[in-house]
Design a protein around this motif. Structure first.
Motif, PDB file in Angstrom:
ATOM      1  N   LYS A  56       0.861  -1.182   0.000  1.00  0.00           N
ATOM      2  CA  LYS A  56       0.000   0.000   0.000  1.00  0.00           C
ATOM      3  C   LYS A  56       0.899   1.235   0.000  1.00  0.00           C
ATOM      4  N   GLN A  57       0.409   2.314  -0.545  1.00  0.00           N
ATOM      5  CA  GLN A  57       1.194   3.541  -0.603  1.00  0.00           C
ATOM      6  C   GLN A  57       1.621   3.983   0.800  1.00  0.00           C
ATOM      7  N   ALA A  58       0.778   3.792   1.786  1.00  0.00           N
ATOM      8  CA  ALA A  58       1.087   4.197   3.155  1.00  0.00           C
ATOM      9  C   ALA A  58       2.264   3.418   3.745  1.00  0.00           C
ATOM     10  N   GLU A  59       2.580   2.251   3.193  1.00  0.00           N
ATOM     11  CA  GLU A  59       3.687   1.425   3.679  1.00  0.00           C
ATOM     12  C   GLU A  59       5.014   1.770   3.026  1.00  0.00           C
ATOM     13  N   LEU A  60       5.020   2.642   2.058  1.00  0.00           N
ATOM     14  CA  LEU A  60       6.213   2.909   1.260  1.00  0.00           C
ATOM     15  C   LEU A  60       7.404   3.366   2.101  1.00  0.00           C
ATOM     16  N   ARG A  61       7.161   4.136   3.127  1.00  0.00           N
ATOM     17  CA  ARG A  61       8.266   4.632   3.970  1.00  0.00           C
ATOM     18  C   ARG A  61       9.089   3.499   4.571  1.00  0.00           C
ATOM     19  N   LYS A  62       8.464   2.359   4.827  1.00  0.00           N
ATOM     20  CA  LYS A  62       9.183   1.217   5.403  1.00  0.00           C
ATOM     21  C   LYS A  62      10.272   0.706   4.473  1.00  0.00           C
TER      22      LYS A  62
END
Length: 68
Positions: A56-62
């Motif tokens: 998901k886009q929200a997980e990209l920072r990981k």
């Protein structure tokens, strides 16, 4: 009709020797095709087509530190 009518997903393809390459598409095959537009043949050869993670886009920072 715009291609943005269809849902698109983010895919992280594994790279030989470590790291990941980010792409997007309707499915993994579509995302692989997008990578082909962006990368040189040598870079694409180092990318593993059938080893990917859909995120998901929200997980990209990981995954930022793994991107190549």
């Amino acid at each position: 009709m715009s291609s943005f009518v269809d849902k698109h997903f983010i895919f992280l393809f594994d790279v030989k020797g470590g790291g990941k390459r980010l792409s997007y598409g309707k499915d993994s095959d579509d995302a692989w095709e997008v990578l082909g537009f962006r990368l040189s043949e040598e870079e694409l050869d180092q990318t593993i087509k059938d080893k990917y993670t859909r995120i998901k886009q929200a997980e990209l920072r990981k995954y930022v530190d793994d991107l190549r």
